[in-house]
Write an enzyme that holds these catalytic residues in place. Structure first.
Site, PDB file in Angstrom:
ATOM      1  N   ARG A   1       1.626   1.807  -3.561  1.00 23.64           N
ATOM      2  CA  ARG A   1       0.432   2.321  -4.274  1.00 23.64           C
ATOM      3  C   ARG A   1       0.186   3.782  -3.913  1.00 23.64           C
ATOM      4  O   ARG A   1      -0.165   4.603  -4.763  1.00 23.64           O
ATOM      5  CB  ARG A   1      -0.796   1.464  -3.950  1.00 23.64           C
ATOM      6  CG  ARG A   1      -0.746   0.092  -4.606  1.00 23.64           C
ATOM      7  CD  ARG A   1      -2.038  -0.678  -4.423  1.00 23.64           C
ATOM      8  NE  ARG A   1      -3.138  -0.059  -5.154  1.00 23.64           N
ATOM      9  CZ  ARG A   1      -4.420  -0.270  -4.840  1.00 23.64           C
ATOM     10  NH1 ARG A   1      -4.730  -1.029  -3.803  1.00 23.64           N
ATOM     11  NH2 ARG A   1      -5.374   0.291  -5.539  1.00 23.64           N
TER      12      ARG A   1
ATOM     13  N   CYS B   1      -0.611   0.980  16.636  1.00 22.35           N
ATOM     14  CA  CYS B   1      -1.661   1.943  16.984  1.00 22.35           C
ATOM     15  C   CYS B   1      -1.193   2.711  18.216  1.00 22.35           C
ATOM     16  O   CYS B   1      -0.786   2.104  19.223  1.00 22.35           O
ATOM     17  CB  CYS B   1      -2.962   1.202  17.288  1.00 22.35           C
ATOM     18  SG  CYS B   1      -4.212   2.243  18.067  1.00 22.35           S
TER      19      CYS B   1
ATOM     20  N   TYR C   1       0.831  -1.216   0.000  1.00 26.80           N
ATOM     21  CA  TYR C   1       0.000   0.000   0.000  1.00 26.80           C
ATOM     22  C   TYR C   1       0.861   1.260   0.000  1.00 26.80           C
ATOM     23  O   TYR C   1       0.491   2.285  -0.547  1.00 26.80           O
ATOM     24  CB  TYR C   1      -0.981  -0.007   1.178  1.00 26.80           C
ATOM     25  CG  TYR C   1      -2.228  -0.794   0.872  1.00 26.80           C
ATOM     26  CD1 TYR C   1      -2.337  -2.139   1.200  1.00 26.80           C
ATOM     27  CD2 TYR C   1      -3.275  -0.214   0.153  1.00 26.80           C
ATOM     28  CE1 TYR C   1      -3.450  -2.878   0.866  1.00 26.80           C
ATOM     29  CE2 TYR C   1      -4.402  -0.949  -0.193  1.00 26.80           C
ATOM     30  CZ  TYR C   1      -4.486  -2.278   0.164  1.00 26.80           C
ATOM     31  OH  TYR C   1      -5.595  -3.001  -0.181  1.00 26.80           O
TER      32      TYR C   1
ATOM     33  N   THR D   1     -16.000   1.338 -14.634  1.00 28.52           N
ATOM     34  CA  THR D   1     -16.095   0.208 -13.710  1.00 28.52           C
ATOM     35  C   THR D   1     -16.591  -1.026 -14.450  1.00 28.52           C
ATOM     36  O   THR D   1     -17.446  -0.937 -15.339  1.00 28.52           O
ATOM     37  CB  THR D   1     -17.015   0.511 -12.517  1.00 28.52           C
ATOM     38  OG1 THR D   1     -17.025  -0.622 -11.632  1.00 28.52           O
ATOM     39  CG2 THR D   1     -18.439   0.803 -12.954  1.00 28.52           C
TER      40      THR D   1
ATOM     41  N   ASP E   1      -8.107   6.524  -4.365  1.00 24.04           N
ATOM     42  CA  ASP E   1      -6.968   7.391  -4.684  1.00 24.04           C
ATOM     43  C   ASP E   1      -7.174   8.872  -4.375  1.00 24.04           C
ATOM     44  O   ASP E   1      -6.220   9.656  -4.383  1.00 24.04           O
ATOM     45  CB  ASP E   1      -6.565   7.197  -6.176  1.00 24.04           C
ATOM     46  CG  ASP E   1      -7.728   7.482  -7.149  1.00 24.04           C
ATOM     47  OD1 ASP E   1      -7.795   6.812  -8.188  1.00 24.04           O
ATOM     48  OD2 ASP E   1      -8.561   8.371  -6.860  1.00 24.04           O
TER      49      ASP E   1
ATOM     50  N   ASN F   1     -17.195   3.758 -20.976  1.00 19.40           N
ATOM     51  CA  ASN F   1     -16.226   2.685 -20.797  1.00 19.40           C
ATOM     52  C   ASN F   1     -15.702   2.308 -22.179  1.00 19.40           C
ATOM     53  O   ASN F   1     -16.504   2.198 -23.109  1.00 19.40           O
ATOM     54  CB  ASN F   1     -16.885   1.466 -20.123  1.00 19.40           C
ATOM     55  CG  ASN F   1     -15.868   0.547 -19.466  1.00 19.40           C
ATOM     56  OD1 ASN F   1     -14.934   0.099 -20.114  1.00 19.40           O
ATOM     57  ND2 ASN F   1     -16.039   0.292 -18.172  1.00 19.40           N
TER      58      ASN F   1
ATOM     59  N   HIS G   1     -14.970   2.405  -0.823  1.00 17.37           N
ATOM     60  CA  HIS G   1     -13.915   1.465  -0.428  1.00 17.37           C
ATOM     61  C   HIS G   1     -12.810   2.130   0.378  1.00 17.37           C
ATOM     62  O   HIS G   1     -11.708   1.577   0.501  1.00 17.37           O
ATOM     63  CB  HIS G   1     -13.336   0.779  -1.678  1.00 17.37           C
ATOM     64  CG  HIS G   1     -14.341  -0.109  -2.354  1.00 17.37           C
ATOM     65  ND1 HIS G   1     -14.218  -0.511  -3.668  1.00 17.37           N
ATOM     66  CD2 HIS G   1     -15.498  -0.651  -1.908  1.00 17.37           C
ATOM     67  CE1 HIS G   1     -15.264  -1.276  -3.981  1.00 17.37           C
ATOM     68  NE2 HIS G   1     -16.050  -1.378  -2.943  1.00 17.37           N
TER      69      HIS G   1
ATOM     70  N   GLN H   1     -15.564   3.899  -6.180  1.00 17.24           N
ATOM     71  CA  GLN H   1     -14.964   2.680  -5.612  1.00 17.24           C
ATOM     72  C   GLN H   1     -13.456   2.882  -5.420  1.00 17.24           C
ATOM     73  O   GLN H   1     -12.783   2.024  -4.853  1.00 17.24           O
ATOM     74  CB  GLN H   1     -15.198   1.491  -6.538  1.00 17.24           C
ATOM     75  CG  GLN H   1     -16.670   1.199  -6.784  1.00 17.24           C
ATOM     76  CD  GLN H   1     -16.864   0.185  -7.900  1.00 17.24           C
ATOM     77  OE1 GLN H   1     -16.929  -1.029  -7.658  1.00 17.24           O
ATOM     78  NE2 GLN H   1     -16.925   0.686  -9.122  1.00 17.24           N
ATOM     79  N   ASN H   2     -12.968   4.015  -5.935  1.00 18.29           N
ATOM     80  CA  ASN H   2     -11.518   4.261  -5.928  1.00 18.29           C
ATOM     81  C   ASN H   2     -11.060   4.804  -4.574  1.00 18.29           C
ATOM     82  O   ASN H   2     -11.814   5.490  -3.884  1.00 18.29           O
ATOM     83  CB  ASN H   2     -11.153   5.253  -7.039  1.00 18.29           C
ATOM     84  CG  ASN H   2     -11.548   4.723  -8.410  1.00 18.29           C
ATOM     85  OD1 ASN H   2     -11.727   3.509  -8.590  1.00 18.29           O
ATOM     86  ND2 ASN H   2     -11.743   5.616  -9.378  1.00 18.29           N
TER      87      ASN H   2
HETATM   88  N1  APR Z   1     -11.343   5.001 -19.074  1.00 23.42           N
HETATM   89  C1  APR Z   1     -12.492   4.464 -18.578  1.00 23.42           C
HETATM   90  N2  APR Z   1     -12.634   3.161 -18.251  1.00 23.42           N
HETATM   91  C2  APR Z   1     -11.560   2.375 -18.449  1.00 23.42           C
HETATM   92  C3  APR Z   1     -10.326   2.847 -18.958  1.00 23.42           C
HETATM   93  C4  APR Z   1     -10.249   4.227 -19.284  1.00 23.42           C
HETATM   94  N3  APR Z   1      -9.122   4.755 -19.788  1.00 23.42           N
HETATM   95  N4  APR Z   1      -9.452   1.792 -19.035  1.00 23.42           N
HETATM   96  C5  APR Z   1     -10.126   0.713 -18.570  1.00 23.42           C
HETATM   97  N5  APR Z   1     -11.382   1.053 -18.237  1.00 23.42           N
HETATM   98  C6  APR Z   1     -12.443   0.210 -17.680  1.00 23.42           C
HETATM   99  C7  APR Z   1     -12.324  -1.251 -18.000  1.00 23.42           C
HETATM  100  O1  APR Z   1     -12.913  -1.539 -19.271  1.00 23.42           O
HETATM  101  C8  APR Z   1     -13.125  -1.868 -16.840  1.00 23.42           C
HETATM  102  O2  APR Z   1     -14.501  -1.968 -17.194  1.00 23.42           O
HETATM  103  O3  APR Z   1     -12.363   0.294 -16.276  1.00 23.42           O
HETATM  104  C9  APR Z   1     -12.965  -0.868 -15.715  1.00 23.42           C
HETATM  105  C10 APR Z   1     -12.086  -1.356 -14.573  1.00 23.42           C
HETATM  106  O4  APR Z   1     -12.695  -2.483 -13.993  1.00 23.42           O
HETATM  107  P1  APR Z   1     -12.010  -3.143 -12.704  1.00 23.42           P
HETATM  108  O5  APR Z   1     -10.569  -3.302 -12.955  1.00 23.42           O
HETATM  109  O6  APR Z   1     -12.854  -4.334 -12.337  1.00 23.42           O
HETATM  110  O7  APR Z   1     -12.142  -2.016 -11.588  1.00 23.42           O
HETATM  111  P2  APR Z   1     -13.407  -1.653 -10.718  1.00 23.42           P
HETATM  112  O8  APR Z   1     -14.687  -1.903 -11.467  1.00 23.42           O
HETATM  113  O9  APR Z   1     -13.208  -0.289 -10.183  1.00 23.42           O
HETATM  114  O10 APR Z   1     -13.279  -2.710  -9.501  1.00 23.42           O
HETATM  115  C11 APR Z   1     -14.105  -2.529  -8.378  1.00 23.42           C
HETATM  116  O11 APR Z   1     -12.770  -4.195  -7.224  1.00 23.42           O
HETATM  117  O12 APR Z   1     -10.698  -5.027  -6.628  1.00 23.42           O
HETATM  118  C12 APR Z   1     -11.775  -4.280  -6.191  1.00 23.42           C
HETATM  119  O13 APR Z   1     -11.709  -2.646  -4.521  1.00 23.42           O
HETATM  120  C13 APR Z   1     -11.344  -2.875  -5.852  1.00 23.42           C
HETATM  121  O14 APR Z   1     -12.611  -0.826  -6.110  1.00 23.42           O
HETATM  122  C14 APR Z   1     -12.172  -2.005  -6.787  1.00 23.42           C
HETATM  123  C15 APR Z   1     -13.352  -2.904  -7.133  1.00 23.42           C
END
Ligand code: APR
Length: 252
Positions: free
Chosen positions: A69, A150, A66, A191, A103, A216, A118, A100-101
């Site tokens: 990251r 802690c 982490y 997502t 960052d 997407n 998250h 869900q991010n």
């Molecule tokens: N712009 C927009 N979307 C994009 C881009 C981009 N440049 N590049 C990739 N993507 C899309 C992909 O097509 C995919 O549908 O972003 C999505 C990412 O999906 P995941 O990797 O599954 O991420 P996410 O949906 O945020 O995952 C949810 O899973 O691991 C856990 O806690 C973690 O918050 C995360 C959660």
């Protein structure tokens, strides 16, 4: 003939908009997604780095992961997509980002109402929540490679993020439910819609008749319930959608 962007702008020109985002939102800031071919989980086992058991097994490895990251995130900048989402607040009466991010890039781009389902990599807490959920502790310096105790109880501290198998923070989840129930439209960006309960918010919006637009570059589970799918990246398509909304308002 109305273009897809114009149709999307009409659907999202509402008093209360929710913007629901995932890792794809930050891809154009140089941060990896999770499930793409080059994603985080293609190189790291989630059960080792994003689960309470993994932390118990090897707290130092998880801590360091982490830390790395957080370094990448602090070196990243909000992209044009984050900035366009923030700019929506100048156009529409109420915009709530449900992300869900972890960052914090939406906030750095200027979004003022952000629900972090998250958690955040910028916050740390006691792994025993010794004083009440969550017991926030000082965020360690970036060169702190050994897990810090802690300051209240001596248990190990950890990032204030939601790991697999853990509950989402109750007050954030309840606020997200309220926002989804009260809004008229949801813009879903970046997502895969595969992780619950976060993704269920999108289906909840559809079931309550909210307009749904998705940005997407690739097909997702959400395509089938979105009224308009804008096939492109967050950094390209979100500013284009903002411009279509501005044009709509200028025409008023
Ligand atoms: N712009 C927009 N979307 C994009 C881009 C981009 N440049 N590049 C990739 N993507 C899309 C992909 O097509 C995919 O549908 O972003 C999505 C990412 O999906 P995941 O990797 O599954 O991420 P996410 O949906 O945020 O995952 C949810 O899973 O691991 C856990 O806690 C973690 O918050 C995360 C959660």
């Amino acid at each position: 003939m109305e273009t897809r962007l114009q149709r999307a702008a009409h659907l999202l020109d509402v008093p209360h908009l929710v913007v629901f985002t995932g890792a794809g939102m930050s891809k154009d800031s140089g941060l990896d997604t999770f499930r793409d071919a080059d994603g985080v989980w293609s190189r790291n086992a989630p059960e080792d780095y994003a689960s309470p058991e993994g932390f118990r097994r090897n707290p130092r490895a998880v801590w360091r992961w982490y830390l790395e990251r957080r370094k990448q995130i602090l070196a990243a900048e909000p992209n044009a997509g984050h900035k366009a989402v923030a700019a929506l607040e100048q156009l529409l009466p109420r915009v709530t980002v449900i992300t869900q991010n972890i960052d914090g890039l939406h906030q750095r781009a200027g979004s003022r109402r952000v629900l972090e389902l998250h958690g955040s990599v910028h916050r740390y807490k006691c792994s025993k929540n010794c004083r009440g959920v969550p017991t926030l502790t000082p965020t360690p310096e970036l060169d702190q490679t050994e897990p810090l105790p802690c300051p209240y109880c001596g248990a190990l501290t950890r990032p204030d993020v939601v790991w697999f198998g853990e509950l989402l923070p109750a007050e954030v989840w309840e606020a997200a439910i309220r926002e989804i129930s009260a809004c008229e439209a949801v813009l879903v960006i970046g997502t895969s819609g595969q992780v619950e309960p976060a993704a269920s918010l999108v289906w909840r919006a559809r079931d309550r008749g909210k307009s749904l637009v998705e940005i997407n570059p690739a097909p997702t589970l959400i395509n089938g319930i979105a009224e308009v799918v804008l096939p492109g990246t967050a950094a390209e398509m979100t500013p284009a959608l903002l411009a279509a909304l501005v044009a709509l308002h200028a025409a008023d």
